[in-house]
Design a protein around this motif. Sequence first.
Motif, PDB file in Angstrom:
ATOM      1  N   ARG A 366       0.829  -1.204   0.000  1.00  9.90           N
ATOM      2  CA  ARG A 366       0.000   0.000   0.000  1.00  9.90           C
ATOM      3  C   ARG A 366       0.869   1.262   0.000  1.00  9.90           C
ATOM      4  NH1 ARG A 366      -5.125   0.472  -1.085  1.00  9.90           N
ATOM      5  NH2 ARG A 366      -5.941   1.390   0.838  1.00  9.90           N
ATOM      6  N   LEU A 369       1.899   2.905  -3.190  1.00 12.11           N
ATOM      7  CA  LEU A 369       0.923   3.687  -3.951  1.00 12.11           C
ATOM      8  C   LEU A 369       1.067   5.186  -3.724  1.00 12.11           C
ATOM      9  CD1 LEU A 369      -2.307   1.548  -3.296  1.00 12.11           C
ATOM     10  CD2 LEU A 369      -0.847   1.535  -5.334  1.00 12.11           C
ATOM     11  N   SER A 375      -3.407  12.058  -4.520  1.00 16.04           N
ATOM     12  CA  SER A 375      -4.416  11.203  -5.150  1.00 16.04           C
ATOM     13  C   SER A 375      -5.804  11.750  -4.852  1.00 16.04           C
ATOM     14  CB  SER A 375      -4.303   9.781  -4.613  1.00 16.04           C
ATOM     15  OG  SER A 375      -5.405   8.997  -5.028  1.00 16.04           O
ATOM     16  N   ASP A 377      -8.450   9.703  -5.681  1.00 19.64           N
ATOM     17  CA  ASP A 377      -9.254   8.489  -5.791  1.00 19.64           C
ATOM     18  C   ASP A 377      -9.437   7.829  -4.427  1.00 19.64           C
ATOM     19  OD1 ASP A 377      -9.364   8.738  -8.595  1.00 19.64           O
ATOM     20  OD2 ASP A 377      -7.396   7.778  -8.789  1.00 19.64           O
ATOM     21  N   ARG A 379      -9.201   4.477  -2.773  1.00 20.53           N
ATOM     22  CA  ARG A 379      -8.483   3.267  -3.186  1.00 20.53           C
ATOM     23  C   ARG A 379      -8.411   2.244  -2.054  1.00 20.53           C
ATOM     24  NH1 ARG A 379      -2.895   5.577  -5.489  1.00 20.53           N
ATOM     25  NH2 ARG A 379      -3.020   6.789  -3.539  1.00 20.53           N
TER      26      ARG A 379
END
Length: 645
Positions: A366, A369, A375, A377, A379
């Motif tokens: 994780r 990422l 980000s 998003d 997720r």
Amino acid sequence: MDRSVGRARCWAAPRPPPSGSCMFTTRPTLQGTYGMVSSTHWLASQSAMAVLEDGGNAFDAAVAAGFVLHVVEPHLNGPAGEVPVILAPAGSPPTVLCGQGPAPAGATIGHYTGLGLDLVPGTGPLAAAVPGAFDAWMLLLRDHGTRRLAEVLRYAIGYAEHGHPAVERIGETVETVRELFETEWTTSAELYLPGGRSPAPGRLLTNPALAATWRRLIAEAEAAGPGREAQIDAARRVWREGFIAEELGAAAARPALDSSGERHAGTLTGDDLAGFEATYEDPVRYTWNGWTVCKAGPWSQGPVFLQQLALLPDGPAAEDLGGPDYLHTLIEGSKLAMADREAWYGDAGADVPLADLLSRPYNDARRALVGEHASYDLRPGHPGGREPRLGEQALAAVARSATGAAGPAAALGGGEPTVGGAPTVGGAPTVGGEPAVGADGATRGDTCHLDVVDRWGNMVAATPSGGWLQSNPVIPALGFPLGTRLQMAWLDPGLPNSLTPGRRPRTTLTPSLALRGDTPVLAFGTPGGDQQDQWSLHFFLHVALRGDAAVRSGLDLQGAIDAPNWHQESFPGSFHPRAMTAGRVVVESRIGEPAVAELRRRGHDVAVGEPWSEGRLCAVARDPETGVLLAGANPRGAQGYAVGR
């Protein structure tokens, strides 16, 4: 005190920072050897200290403070709300005491969707879970305390009967629901709008009905016999099956206008009340950098704190605190942890893959990422190879956020409000600011927190909430309303947090307790809804990374509380109407323009709030080597206080 900076430029000048530190504090970290208390209201803190001075222990003191908070912060909590507690009796491991009640037997998804609802309302009887706080406080007193029921309730009774000086936010909250109270919830108007006037700051506010409720409870409990434990158990029966249960059940059955714009009756019944008992359980633990942090399970959002720790890169140092790289890393890690909360947390037992969520391989993957830029998003991960699933309304919130349409929460404020003041962008309140409240009662309350440590080494952290004055109509015979915690459950079947009879709705309430080795050292927490495990984490990292050099005899709790704080909103909120704002980060202006500019360069949607607007932290600690006790409390809102000697 200068209110132009969000009520938090303190009444005393900040003391100089410790040598070699860039921190300052609004007041000292208290130190002593007898007992320490920190809470979100000075009267609760001093009442708890009075219990300690009278020979009681930390658990007696916590119960007394909890009942005082019902009286002096009625806009933030009430007797029919809930409370998770983490306690560490001296010489024993930490334990979680769950005062979060479940969904009633009649609270099925079909019942709510049959009424044309796609979300549980944020107010009114339909949102009422089984009240859990009272039984949890009684178990804490019976099993770990030493005082009689009358001895710990006398402080709350005194303030309810003779009055307490109202803090500003009580009257401000009442004004936001004035129209609702005057036209619909008239029993609430009788208590909080006498003569048409809301409680003025500093004026005495009384609640005679609540005082009478506790006096009758004590009388009926004492009629059970002379034994302390027998009287406490008798009080529990009165709550579950006696006159209090009768009034709670009758209130749930009366239709009332809620945030759906319609009048609905609730599902709570006498059988639900009679069948509930608070429970003990093992905490969830995670060890990081020599500390072991204990949290409640995934029926709360507590493991979010632990996931954020697990997502941190190895080797953070004190000099990293507050820098843009540190902030970006924490923000992006928080997004990943909160996405997992949405997909995986709930009162679903073995179906929650907690071991995988906290495992090193999962968090290594994780962490990869987290890129250079923000980000936008949501997720959630695939712990143990499982496929995440989000509910329809959560997906709708994600879709609205992606198009820039934050939805109705933009007008209401997101989650529970901070006390320091509403962050603004171009003069407009952000989603994380203070809520506006419509005539239908579409509002959210806030929460309280308290921590106590005594001279024997007993330690406790508790986060009371729910049952606030703007949640449901006041029950005139009792002096308090029902709660609204069911609003946190989804009406989609098959999710870990689906509305299910007998299951606890996933709560945001999340006290913390941290150990060094096997020894409890630190108890802390904050109000703030979805922000709680963000603000608490930032506090903890300041304590843990700055180390013993920061303040004499140990931990600089006050410096960590006073440090500039922030939160992110890239996830569906826990409170009706469950909105999100992708990419949004709300920061205190004290974080500095260079950090703000760098976060914006990395793509974060940064809302700069007032200098003292984020967090309401409380904390106590005990140095295991010297026995020195410590405490600090939040200056934001000029309401929280630590006391001790």
